[in-house]
Design a protein around this motif. Structure first.
Motif, mmCIF file in Angstrom:
data_model
loop_
_atom_site.group_PDB
_atom_site.id
_atom_site.type_symbol
_atom_site.label_atom_id
_atom_site.label_comp_id
_atom_site.label_asym_id
_atom_site.label_seq_id
_atom_site.Cartn_x
_atom_site.Cartn_y
_atom_site.Cartn_z
ATOM 1 N N SER A 76 0.801 -1.220 0.000
ATOM 2 C CA SER A 76 0.000 0.000 0.000
ATOM 3 C C SER A 76 0.832 1.268 0.000
ATOM 4 N N SER A 77 2.066 1.216 -0.480
ATOM 5 C CA SER A 77 2.907 2.414 -0.536
ATOM 6 C C SER A 77 4.010 2.225 -1.559
ATOM 7 N N ALA A 78 4.578 3.349 -1.979
ATOM 8 C CA ALA A 78 5.690 3.342 -2.938
ATOM 9 C C ALA A 78 6.620 4.498 -2.617
ATOM 10 N N VAL A 79 7.904 4.299 -2.902
ATOM 11 C CA VAL A 79 8.938 5.307 -2.663
ATOM 12 C C VAL A 79 9.703 5.513 -3.951
ATOM 13 N N TYR A 80 9.957 6.786 -4.296
ATOM 14 C CA TYR A 80 10.681 7.140 -5.513
ATOM 15 C C TYR A 80 11.956 7.898 -5.132
ATOM 16 N N LEU A 81 13.095 7.443 -5.636
ATOM 17 C CA LEU A 81 14.381 8.101 -5.428
ATOM 18 C C LEU A 81 14.803 8.780 -6.726
ATOM 19 N N THR A 82 15.107 10.050 -6.668
ATOM 20 C CA THR A 82 15.467 10.817 -7.851
ATOM 21 C C THR A 82 16.983 10.846 -8.033
ATOM 22 N N ASP A 83 17.401 11.360 -9.188
ATOM 23 C CA ASP A 83 18.830 11.491 -9.452
ATOM 24 C C ASP A 83 19.495 12.497 -8.530
ATOM 25 N N GLU A 84 18.740 13.470 -8.045
ATOM 26 C CA GLU A 84 19.282 14.469 -7.126
ATOM 27 C C GLU A 84 19.364 13.968 -5.690
ATOM 28 N N GLY A 85 18.830 12.782 -5.408
ATOM 29 C CA GLY A 85 18.888 12.233 -4.065
ATOM 30 C C GLY A 85 17.705 12.579 -3.193
ATOM 31 N N THR A 86 16.643 13.109 -3.746
ATOM 32 C CA THR A 86 15.439 13.401 -2.982
ATOM 33 C C THR A 86 14.521 12.178 -2.975
ATOM 34 N N VAL A 87 13.633 12.116 -1.975
ATOM 35 C CA VAL A 87 12.751 10.969 -1.769
ATOM 36 C C VAL A 87 11.312 11.461 -1.774
ATOM 37 N N TYR A 88 10.463 10.753 -2.536
ATOM 38 C CA TYR A 88 9.039 11.076 -2.598
ATOM 39 C C TYR A 88 8.243 9.838 -2.215
ATOM 40 N N PHE A 89 7.211 10.068 -1.377
ATOM 41 C CA PHE A 89 6.358 9.015 -0.855
ATOM 42 C C PHE A 89 5.017 9.018 -1.555
ATOM 43 N N GLU A 90 4.443 7.808 -1.637
ATOM 44 C CA GLU A 90 3.081 7.648 -2.147
ATOM 45 C C GLU A 90 2.410 6.564 -1.298
ATOM 46 N N VAL A 91 1.453 6.984 -0.424
ATOM 47 C CA VAL A 91 0.818 6.086 0.536
ATOM 48 C C VAL A 91 -0.661 5.981 0.202
ATOM 49 N N HIS A 92 -1.181 4.731 0.158
ATOM 50 C CA HIS A 92 -2.568 4.494 -0.247
ATOM 51 C C HIS A 92 -3.454 4.051 0.903
ATOM 52 N N SER A 93 -2.911 3.862 2.099
ATOM 53 C CA SER A 93 -3.696 3.382 3.236
ATOM 54 C C SER A 93 -3.565 4.363 4.390
ATOM 55 N N PRO A 94 -4.675 4.719 5.050
ATOM 56 C CA PRO A 94 -4.580 5.644 6.193
ATOM 57 C C PRO A 94 -3.825 5.047 7.367
ATOM 58 N N GLY A 95 -3.958 3.735 7.596
ATOM 59 C CA GLY A 95 -3.221 3.119 8.690
ATOM 60 C C GLY A 95 -1.720 3.159 8.487
ATOM 61 N N VAL A 96 -1.266 2.850 7.268
ATOM 62 C CA VAL A 96 0.168 2.909 6.966
ATOM 63 C C VAL A 96 0.659 4.343 7.021
ATOM 64 N N TYR A 97 -0.161 5.292 6.581
ATOM 65 C CA TYR A 97 0.232 6.703 6.624
ATOM 66 C C TYR A 97 0.435 7.150 8.066
ATOM 67 N N ARG A 98 -0.446 6.728 8.963
ATOM 68 C CA ARG A 98 -0.310 7.103 10.372
ATOM 69 C C ARG A 98 0.940 6.478 10.980
ATOM 70 N N ASP A 99 1.244 5.221 10.620
ATOM 71 C CA ASP A 99 2.453 4.584 11.142
ATOM 72 C C ASP A 99 3.725 5.270 10.652
ATOM 73 N N LEU A 100 3.717 5.714 9.395
ATOM 74 C CA LEU A 100 4.920 6.307 8.826
ATOM 75 C C LEU A 100 5.145 7.748 9.285
ATOM 76 N N PHE A 101 4.069 8.525 9.372
ATOM 77 C CA PHE A 101 4.208 9.957 9.660
ATOM 78 C C PHE A 101 3.628 10.371 11.012
ATOM 79 N N GLY A 102 2.968 9.442 11.706
ATOM 80 C CA GLY A 102 2.459 9.763 13.024
ATOM 81 C C GLY A 102 1.200 10.601 13.047
ATOM 82 N N THR A 103 0.628 10.925 11.904
ATOM 83 C CA THR A 103 -0.562 11.757 11.830
ATOM 84 C C THR A 103 -1.264 11.506 10.508
ATOM 85 N N LEU A 104 -2.541 11.920 10.428
ATOM 86 C CA LEU A 104 -3.311 11.857 9.183
ATOM 87 C C LEU A 104 -3.601 13.246 8.649
#
Length: 601
Positions: A344-372
């Motif tokens: 229920s999630s995906a992570v993208y790493l760019t050539d510049e070294g930045t990280v982008y998140f894509e979360v599809h579940s509210p429960g996983v989002y709360r576990d990862l970021f501590g808030t909704l």
């Protein structure tokens, strides 16, 4: 009679000496030119080095032709060739030449005579790749816990990637050949029939770029294998005239995704893309009924399509729509280097070294970021940027926690920490990346269901496997109760291990050394060192006080020993120092248990 016997023995010895001198007398005549008188020998006091060399008393190996040296050295094992090259400069140049490695490569892999791995040293790279290749595993269940090696396909050219499924293991080599390693019933040395893992192999397909399966750590869900490959497609006359390409009847290369059954290796589905679309990576997201395939192009753009796995085994054809992912729509200026995914999630790493998140579940989002707070259930593909002070090089994604490694080798963990899987020494969740200070420069990082593994390099050129989190089911060998800090696991790591993977049943380690891989980490500048030495000491002192308070609360000796081992694992000590303290604590605990045991009646 005794005197006559002695005389006869002496005659035999003299006769043997005369024959020996006659046998080797022609050597001196061959060395000197014909028709010239023999040179008179000088006395031993005036004899020069040239005279000794002319007589053959001392012969330097440097006078041998290079082809002869290459031929002799090529019969040595690879590790002995490397050791010989470290003796002197001459042998270093000889052992480092491509002529030697070409002969070694032909001996190790006879089918690689007309092909190489590319790069500046193709034959040396090929030889070392095939010498160090191996897939090792350790079962969690059963009585005997030891590292075993799978069958090594003779046709493979090194190991680049592997994936275990429910019943088998799949390996991709550097030539794009995907191998299917099967479990089978074989006869043991005692004459019994036993079940062995990955003991037979077959070639599943060729010209493969990447492959993926269900991203969950439980292999029961891994029913299908998705292979990104290149295939030659025929060009029709109408298409050839309209596009002005090659004439009809000839073919051109197109990328496609082929779906195989993991149980039998049978292909059940195939999707072919336009020849202008060139992909390099594939990952899966979502449930079986709505499986999303994320495809990364060579230009760094992400496309996706949705399939229903429950209908793949039905013989029919239909059209699927390939759409540009929202992260590439909203951020068209970025170029994605690689992707990681979970159910229920995906992570993208760019050539510049930045990280982008894509979360599809509210429960996983709360576990990862501590808030909704920023979660939008109507727009789950919206990318979320992760803030880190340095460029990120690699990433590992678990179900509800994440591991990141930056360009300085620092490890950052984020997400749910209920079982101590973040390795921070406590069980407090982290909504932002938290650095693990006592562990740096990992070779590989793996995030499981509720535990984390790190493959690290020790000081004596060997490798260690560190782990933290839940130890149930034997997933942390040697630590059945788990640990909130990274501890050294009781498993033998191959010297050339580079990839690790953990499932519910087994621990896998991939070995294949590539000389073209340069060290990825840089030295941390003093300006970016972070906290001052005094602050670091204060943090360490507070951590020790916290462990002391936890030791006072432990009512049993076993609990205190486990907490003390955890404290040793969190300290910035050398590997051998941690091993010493852990072994000493084990000895103390065993001695205390023996003393407390009741005397036999």
């Amino acid at each position: 009679m005794a005197g006559r016997a002695d005389m006869s023995d002496r005659r035999i010895v003299r006769k043997f000496r005369r024959r020996k001198l006659q046998r080797f007398s022609h050597i001196s005549s061959i060395e000197e030119p014909l028709g010239q008188p023999k040179k008179k020998r000088r006395s031993s006091s005036t004899e020069t080095t040239e005279d000794k060399k002319g007589r053959g008393d001392s012969i330097s190996i440097q006078v041998f032709p290079p082809e002869l040296l290459y031929y002799i050295i090529s019969f040595l094992p690879v590790k002995d060739v490397v050791a010989l090259g470290q003796t002197c400069r001459y042998f270093y140049e000889v052992c480092d030449s491509e002529g030697v490695w070409q002969r070694i490569c032909r001996r190790l892999s006879p089918r690689l005579r007309d092909e190489n791995s590319g790069g500046s040293r193709p034959w040396k790279r090929s030889a070392i790749l095939n010498y160090t290749k191996g897939l090792y595993f350790q079962m969690f269940s059963g009585r005997r816990h030891f590292v075993s090696k799978t069958v090594a396909p003779l046709l493979s050219h090194g190991y680049r990637k592997f994936l275990p499924t429910k019943d088998h293991v799949f390996i991709l080599d550097y030539n794009g050949t995907l191998f299917f390693l099967k479990n089978a019933l074989v006869s043991s040395t005692m004459g019994h029939i036993q079940w062995r893992r990955a003991c037979r192999y077959m070639v599943l397909c060729r010209s493969a770029k990447d492959f993926a399966t269900d991203p969950r750590s439980d292999t029961v869900y891994r029913k299908y294998l998705y292979v990104l490959a290149t295939r030659e497609q025929p060009v029709t006359a109408a298409v050839g005239r309209s596009e002005g390409s090659s004439p009809a009847g000839s073919g051109r290369l197109c990328d496609c995704v082929e779906v195989y059954l993991q149980s039998s290796g049978q292909r059940v589905f195939k999707m072919t893309f336009h020849f202008s679309m060139k992909f390099k990576q594939i990952v899966l997201v979502g449930q079986e009924t709505e499986r999303s395939l994320l495809l990364l192009t060579e230009e760094g753009k992400i496309y996706s399509l949705v399939v229903n796995e429950t209908q793949l085994d039905q013989p029919r054809s239909y059209t699927v729509q390939l759409a540009l992912r929202k992260v590439s729509k909203c951020l068209p200026h970025i170029s994605v280097r690689n992707m990681h995914s979970n159910q229920s999630s995906a992570v993208y790493l760019t050539d510049e070294g930045t990280v982008y998140f894509e979360v599809h579940s509210p429960g996983v989002y709360r576990d990862l970021f501590g808030t909704l707070h920023a979660f939008d259930p109507l727009d789950q593909q919206m990318p979320l940027a992760l803030s880190l002070p340095a460029k990120v090089l690699s990433c590992a994604l678990g179900y509800n926690h994440l591991g990141l490694v930056d360009e300085f080798g620092r490890i950052f963990m984020q997400g749910n920490n209920r079982y101590g899987q973040l390795g921070t020494g406590d069980k407090i969740d982290r909504g932002e990346p938290a650095q693990v200070h006592y562990l740096k420069c990992p070779i590989d990082l793996c995030c499981g269901l509720n535990h984390t593994l790190v493959l690290s390099q020790s000081g004596d050129f060997s490798k260690d496997l560190m782990g933290c989190g839940c130890g149930a089911g034997g997933r942390l060998p040697g630590w059945p109760k788990g640990s909130a800090s990274f501890v050294r696991l009781h498993t033998k790591v191959p010297p050339c291990a580079r990839r690790i993977c953990s499932t519910r049943e087994c621990l896998y380690m991939l070995s294949s050394h590539d000389i073209e891989e340069v060290p990825a980490y840089r030295e941390l500048p003093a300006s970016k060192a972070g906290v001052a030495p005094s602050d670091t000491e204060a943090m360490a002192a507070r951590a020790c006080e916290e462990y002391l308070s936890q030791l006072h609360k432990c009512p049993t000796l076993e609990g205190r020993m486990a907490k003390m081992k955890e404290a040793v694992g969190s300290m910035p000590l050398m590997t051998f120092q941690k091993d010493f303290f852990w072994e000493a604590l084990d000895m103390i605990q065993r001695a205390a248990e023996i003393q407390e045991a009741p005397a036999p009646s």
